[in-house]
Motif scaffolding. Sequence first.
Motif, mmCIF file in Angstrom:
data_model
loop_
_atom_site.group_PDB
_atom_site.id
_atom_site.type_symbol
_atom_site.label_atom_id
_atom_site.label_comp_id
_atom_site.label_asym_id
_atom_site.label_seq_id
_atom_site.Cartn_x
_atom_site.Cartn_y
_atom_site.Cartn_z
ATOM 1 N N ASN A 46 -11.380 10.129 -13.795
ATOM 2 C CA ASN A 46 -11.086 10.465 -12.393
ATOM 3 C C ASN A 46 -9.624 10.838 -12.166
ATOM 4 N N GLY A 47 -8.969 11.331 -13.209
ATOM 5 C CA GLY A 47 -7.594 11.779 -13.036
ATOM 6 C C GLY A 47 -6.766 11.606 -14.291
ATOM 7 N N VAL A 48 -5.463 11.547 -14.087
ATOM 8 C CA VAL A 48 -4.524 11.447 -15.206
ATOM 9 C C VAL A 48 -3.454 10.415 -14.863
ATOM 10 N N ILE A 49 -2.978 9.705 -15.888
ATOM 11 C CA ILE A 49 -1.932 8.702 -15.717
ATOM 12 C C ILE A 49 -0.716 9.124 -16.528
ATOM 13 N N HIS A 50 0.459 9.003 -15.903
ATOM 14 C CA HIS A 50 1.731 9.186 -16.592
ATOM 15 C C HIS A 50 2.500 7.874 -16.438
ATOM 16 N N GLU A 51 2.904 7.270 -17.539
ATOM 17 C CA GLU A 51 3.697 6.043 -17.455
ATOM 18 C C GLU A 51 5.142 6.406 -17.128
ATOM 19 N N ILE A 52 5.744 5.636 -16.193
ATOM 20 C CA ILE A 52 7.148 5.849 -15.843
ATOM 21 C C ILE A 52 7.932 4.559 -16.066
ATOM 22 N N ASP A 53 9.251 4.702 -16.246
ATOM 23 C CA ASP A 53 10.083 3.558 -16.619
ATOM 24 C C ASP A 53 10.763 2.860 -15.448
ATOM 25 N N SER A 54 10.533 3.313 -14.228
ATOM 26 C CA SER A 54 11.110 2.695 -13.029
ATOM 27 C C SER A 54 10.146 2.861 -11.865
ATOM 28 N N VAL A 55 10.392 2.105 -10.818
ATOM 29 C CA VAL A 55 9.593 2.206 -9.595
ATOM 30 C C VAL A 55 10.357 3.094 -8.620
ATOM 31 N N ILE A 56 9.669 4.065 -8.041
ATOM 32 C CA ILE A 56 10.277 4.905 -7.010
ATOM 33 C C ILE A 56 9.824 4.387 -5.655
ATOM 34 N N MET A 57 10.630 4.628 -4.613
ATOM 35 C CA MET A 57 10.391 3.998 -3.310
ATOM 36 C C MET A 57 10.175 5.004 -2.182
ATOM 37 N N PRO A 58 9.168 4.750 -1.363
ATOM 38 C CA PRO A 58 9.040 5.555 -0.148
ATOM 39 C C PRO A 58 10.088 5.116 0.870
ATOM 40 N N ASN A 59 10.391 5.975 1.824
ATOM 41 C CA ASN A 59 11.388 5.652 2.845
ATOM 42 C C ASN A 59 11.044 4.388 3.617
ATOM 43 N N LEU A 60 9.765 4.137 3.830
ATOM 44 C CA LEU A 60 9.328 2.968 4.590
ATOM 45 C C LEU A 60 9.906 1.676 4.019
ATOM 46 N N LEU A 61 9.930 1.543 2.702
ATOM 47 C CA LEU A 61 10.396 0.308 2.087
ATOM 48 C C LEU A 61 11.906 0.181 2.098
ATOM 49 N N ALA A 62 12.619 1.265 2.274
ATOM 50 C CA ALA A 62 14.075 1.190 2.329
ATOM 51 C C ALA A 62 14.547 0.461 3.576
ATOM 52 N N GLU A 63 13.720 0.479 4.610
ATOM 53 C CA GLU A 63 14.115 -0.104 5.886
ATOM 54 C C GLU A 63 13.492 -1.464 6.144
ATOM 55 N N VAL A 64 12.648 -1.938 5.223
ATOM 56 C CA VAL A 64 11.920 -3.179 5.422
ATOM 57 C C VAL A 64 12.730 -4.357 4.891
ATOM 58 N N ASN A 65 12.822 -5.400 5.685
ATOM 59 C CA ASN A 65 13.409 -6.659 5.233
ATOM 60 C C ASN A 65 12.294 -7.673 5.143
ATOM 61 N N LEU A 66 11.876 -7.932 3.927
ATOM 62 C CA LEU A 66 10.789 -8.869 3.725
ATOM 63 C C LEU A 66 11.313 -10.290 3.892
ATOM 64 N N PRO A 67 10.431 -11.200 4.352
ATOM 65 C CA PRO A 67 10.860 -12.580 4.579
ATOM 66 C C PRO A 67 11.338 -13.248 3.311
ATOM 67 N N PHE A 127 0.836 -1.195 0.000
ATOM 68 C CA PHE A 127 0.000 0.000 0.000
ATOM 69 C C PHE A 127 0.877 1.253 0.000
ATOM 70 N N SER A 128 1.929 1.248 0.823
ATOM 71 C CA SER A 128 2.850 2.379 0.899
ATOM 72 C C SER A 128 3.551 2.604 -0.442
ATOM 73 N N LEU A 129 4.014 1.538 -1.054
ATOM 74 C CA LEU A 129 4.696 1.641 -2.350
ATOM 75 C C LEU A 129 3.763 2.229 -3.405
ATOM 76 N N LEU A 130 2.559 1.713 -3.490
ATOM 77 C CA LEU A 130 1.633 2.167 -4.526
ATOM 78 C C LEU A 130 1.163 3.596 -4.300
#
Length: 188
Positions: free
Chosen positions: A167-188, A99-102
């Motif tokens: 209900n808005g506008v879409i811009h396609e991007i070529d990479s995924v950007i990350m919130p700070n929350l995911l930088a510190e997460v170690n997924l199993p 949810f945070s990433l999206l």
Amino acid sequence: MKCHLPVYALFLLFTPLIYGQSSINQNSFSGSNNSIIEGTADSGHHFTLLEAVRAANLDKILNEDGPFTVFAPSDMAFKKLSKIDLKELLLPGNKRELFSLLTYHIVAGNLTASNILKAMCRGNGKASFTTVQGEKIYASMEGLDIVLSDKLGNRAKITSADANQCNGVIHEIDSVIMPNLLAEVNLP
């Protein structure tokens, strides 16, 4: 106040109005009668994003509410992810992180490429926008491209702009950007 954007960036902004063409790739999203979800589903190369949106229970919001601006990573953009395994993020136990990433790729309001360029002009070539996730993303020009970046240094180029939806506008991007929350997460 003097604008510090290159003159050719402003030319790119107004050329489509004069000649009826766009210098940014034509978008592959459905027309403005569709919602963001419908446009994403019809694009043909955002299946990963659509799967993630549904797993995070954002599909109802992006199908009805708005307006929103979605910086939509393509399927190829998701394949570039190295630090985070998308399959792990899609697991029910990681819904908060997904949810945070999206929501880091969504800005409230209708933010067209023209609006982004105007904000960069006011900001001496740079602009920041607060995402619905709560953190900022940053926009700047790199040559003829609008580039988004996060606090971690991840960068994404807008490859297709201004896919207007009901209900808005879409811009396609070529990479995924990350919130700070995911930088510190170690997924199993």
